[in-house]
Design an enzyme around this catalytic site. Structure first.
Site, PDB file in Angstrom:
ATOM      1  CB  ALA A 103      -0.953  -0.007   1.190  1.00 39.44           C
ATOM      2  N   GLY A 104       2.031   1.252   0.557  1.00 46.40           N
ATOM      3  CA  GLY A 104       2.759   2.505   0.768  1.00 46.40           C
ATOM      4  C   GLY A 104       3.076   3.231  -0.523  1.00 46.40           C
ATOM      5  CG  ASP A 108       6.854 -10.175   3.593  1.00 45.29           C
ATOM      6  OD1 ASP A 108       6.099 -10.187   2.608  1.00 45.29           O
ATOM      7  OD2 ASP A 108       8.043 -10.552   3.542  1.00 45.29           O
ATOM      8  CB  CYS A 118       4.606   2.112 -12.157  1.00 45.07           C
ATOM      9  SG  CYS A 118       5.919   2.214 -10.987  1.00 45.07           S
TER      10      CYS A 118
HETATM   11  C1  SAM Z   1       4.570   0.361  -6.081  1.00 42.48           C
HETATM   12  S1  SAM Z   1       4.656   0.687  -4.384  1.00 42.48           S
HETATM   13  C2  SAM Z   1       2.955   0.874  -3.979  1.00 42.48           C
HETATM   14  C3  SAM Z   1       2.385   2.247  -4.303  1.00 42.48           C
HETATM   15  C4  SAM Z   1       1.020   2.457  -3.699  1.00 42.48           C
HETATM   16  N1  SAM Z   1       0.071   1.448  -4.130  1.00 42.48           N
HETATM   17  C5  SAM Z   1       0.461   3.814  -4.002  1.00 42.48           C
HETATM   18  O1  SAM Z   1      -0.315   3.958  -4.965  1.00 42.48           O
HETATM   19  O2  SAM Z   1       0.774   4.759  -3.273  1.00 42.48           O
HETATM   20  C6  SAM Z   1       5.032  -0.872  -3.694  1.00 42.48           C
HETATM   21  C7  SAM Z   1       5.082  -0.889  -2.193  1.00 42.48           C
HETATM   22  O3  SAM Z   1       5.244  -2.241  -1.772  1.00 42.48           O
HETATM   23  C8  SAM Z   1       6.028  -2.245  -0.600  1.00 42.48           C
HETATM   24  N2  SAM Z   1       6.561  -3.611  -0.410  1.00 42.48           N
HETATM   25  C9  SAM Z   1       7.711  -4.136  -0.856  1.00 42.48           C
HETATM   26  N3  SAM Z   1       7.808  -5.428  -0.472  1.00 42.48           N
HETATM   27  C10 SAM Z   1       6.697  -5.714   0.210  1.00 42.48           C
HETATM   28  C11 SAM Z   1       6.207  -6.864   0.861  1.00 42.48           C
HETATM   29  N4  SAM Z   1       6.906  -8.012   0.864  1.00 42.48           N
HETATM   30  N5  SAM Z   1       5.024  -6.803   1.484  1.00 42.48           N
HETATM   31  C12 SAM Z   1       4.298  -5.663   1.487  1.00 42.48           C
HETATM   32  N6  SAM Z   1       4.712  -4.524   0.901  1.00 42.48           N
HETATM   33  C13 SAM Z   1       5.883  -4.555   0.263  1.00 42.48           C
HETATM   34  C14 SAM Z   1       7.060  -1.175  -0.862  1.00 42.48           C
HETATM   35  O4  SAM Z   1       7.631  -0.730   0.353  1.00 42.48           O
HETATM   36  C15 SAM Z   1       6.213  -0.107  -1.566  1.00 42.48           C
HETATM   37  O5  SAM Z   1       5.721   0.804  -0.637  1.00 42.48           O
END
Ligand code: SAM
Length: 468
Positions: free
Chosen positions: A290-291, A338, A407
């Site tokens: 989500a981040g 995770d 993306c």
């Molecule tokens: C493409 S970004 C998401 C952007 C978000 N959906 C937005 O629109 O603001 C991918 C995110 O996945 C997180 N991420 C990476 N590995 C992960 C994991 N194993 N589990 C959950 N989140 C993860 C990253 O920290 C990052 O914030």
């Protein structure tokens, strides 16, 4: 031409004689650009974050700020092309040049090849700084290289140095448009039959994207937002507004949480999940990566209209905190975990996997990104993407829908990951193009690939999978 090898920089400006003391240090704009270039090469800084901070700290504004921005972003974008020309002019591999000197040469050669700066000014300012940073010998080396570069224009250099257009059209396009070859190849592969558009895709990475806002559903309409910010209602997303310019963070609607800064492609991805056919939607929605929460916020605002509640998972704690901040008041439950082992109870109706990826579809947003990514990133990310998608499918009830998005248009991160899921898990592919109406030119389906040169969005990929 031979030149000095790597060596010690002067700890401070020299005071050892009248000749050297006439050297002028860089003016504020070039100095800012040079400092950011070094931060990018030596500390993996992001130019688009480092430069605005440095300009503010040093009080650089107006024309100086504009010049510093052009120099910094331009030099970062075309770094590989500049290095090839510097290497040819210096007759040695650029990697053998001291990294600080190389950044200076990049700055000088960018001015010579891509700006209207007088060649004399481009050369003398760079030579003086090299002499101040190091010594006269290295000033002389920089002088020789830049003077050689200045004898020809960019077209003449590329005509000599680029791969042959007939025997290696992709290598040629990559060189001329200043991209690593493997990235141009990845774009060509993703374009498939439309590979003739490769040049437009590569050229688009040098353009600054327009700022897109999303009007928060339930708070205000796109038309109201457009009127409030003097913007233009978007082409595709019902929430999109294009800003004519200015700092979006200063807009009242953004500060009040009624609008967020969000690429129209991202808006379409979040909306597509809500449009997917799900019988008996119980309103349990999940955003597994989500981040910082842009798509979560739009999903939650849309979900609120039908009583759906969003759970958001994010692995990085600081990014999970951003999700909480960006969705305040929208009833989102944020979990720092995770996504592959979230511990959540399965049975979600709609799940978004906006997977961590190379970001090759958003290179226009990060000037240095094309030179920082390496092919070895792909298998590592593709494995993580497959695992996150598998976890998402496991958390979704039969009849529910998972929307997988990146993306990046790289096939190993897009159709490769989806094909793996279709082989291994009980899912069927939906025609994702239907969920992106009224957008056209989305490819042959069933998945969706957006492109900056076609749609004005980042090159987002999306595939909707229904759990059987
Ligand atoms: C493409 S970004 C998401 C952007 C978000 N959906 C937005 O629109 O603001 C991918 C995110 O996945 C997180 N991420 C990476 N590995 C992960 C994991 N194993 N589990 C959950 N989140 C993860 C990253 O920290 C990052 O914030």
């Amino acid at each position: 031409m031979t030149g000095p090898q790597r060596g010690q920089r002067r700890p401070q400006r020299p005071h050892d004689g009248s000749r050297k003391s006439r050297r002028k240090p860089l003016d504020p704009a070039r100095r800012a650009a040079f400092d950011v270039l070094q931060a990018v090469s030596q500390r993996d800084a992001y130019a688009n974050l480092a430069l605005p901070a440095l300009l503010a700290e040093r009080g650089i504004t107006g024309r100086d700020a504009a010049f510093a921005t052009e120099l910094t972003y331009g030099t970062c974008r075309v770094r590989g092309l500049l290095d090839a020309i510097i290497g040819a002019a210096a007759q040695r591999e650029p990697e053998t040049i001291d990294p600080v000197l190389l950044d200076l040469l990049r700055l000088g050669s960018y001015q010579l090849l891509r700006t209207r700066v007088e060649p004399h000014a481009a050369v003398s300012t760079t030579v003086d700084q090299a002499a101040i940073e190091f010594d006269s010998a290295r000033g002389g080396f920089v002088n020789g290289v830049l003077r050689t570069i200045s004898t020809r224009d960019e077209q003449s250099w590329t005509a000599e140095l680029a791969p042959n257009v007939d025997s290696d059209p992709i290598g040629h396009a990559a060189f001329v448009r200043a991209h690593p070859r493997w990235i141009a190849q990845a774009f060509a592969d993703a374009l498939g039959a439309a590979a003739g558009e490769l040049d437009a895709v590569l050229a688009g990475d040098d353009e600054r994207p327009r700022v897109h806002l999303a009007a928060r559903p339930g708070a205000l309409t796109a038309a109201e937002l457009a009127a409030a910010v003097d913007g233009e209602v978007g082409r595709y997303s019902p929430y999109a507004v294009y800003l004519p310019g200015g700092d979006p963070g200063k807009l009242d609607a953004v500060r009040a949480g009624q609008a967020l800064v969000q690429d129209e492609g991202s808006q379409l991805v979040a909306r597509a999940l809500t449009l997917a056919p799900v019988d008996g939607d119980n309103g349990r929605w999940l955003d597994l990566c989500a981040g910082p929460g842009g798509k979560t916020a739009l999903l939650a605002a849309l979900g609120a209209q039908t009583g759906a509640r969003v759970t958001a998972v994010e692995q990085a704690p600081h990014r999970a905190a951003l999700v909480a901040e960006n969705t305040r008041g929208l009833g989102v439950e944020v979990l720092t975990a995770d996504g592959r082992e979230s511990g959540l109870e399965p049975g979600f109706d709609r799940v978004l996997v906006d997977a961590p990826c190379t970001g090759l579809g958003a290179l226009r947003r990060r000037p240095e990104a094309r030179w920082r990514r390496v092919p070895a990133d792909i298998p590592v990310l593709a494995k993580l993407q497959r695992e996150l998608l598998a976890a998402a499918i496991g958390l979704t009830r039969p009849g529910g829908v998972v929307l997988y998005a990146t993306c990046s248009p790289h096939l190993a991160e897009t159709v490769g990951v989806v094909a793996d899921a279709l082989r291994r898990h009980p899912v069927r592919a939906l025609d994702t193009r239907e969920l992106f109406a009224p957008v056209d030119a989305l490819g042959d389906g069933p998945h969706v690939q957006l492109w900056p040169h076609r749609h004005g969005t980042d090159a987002m990929f999306a595939a909707a999978l229904q759990v059987i």
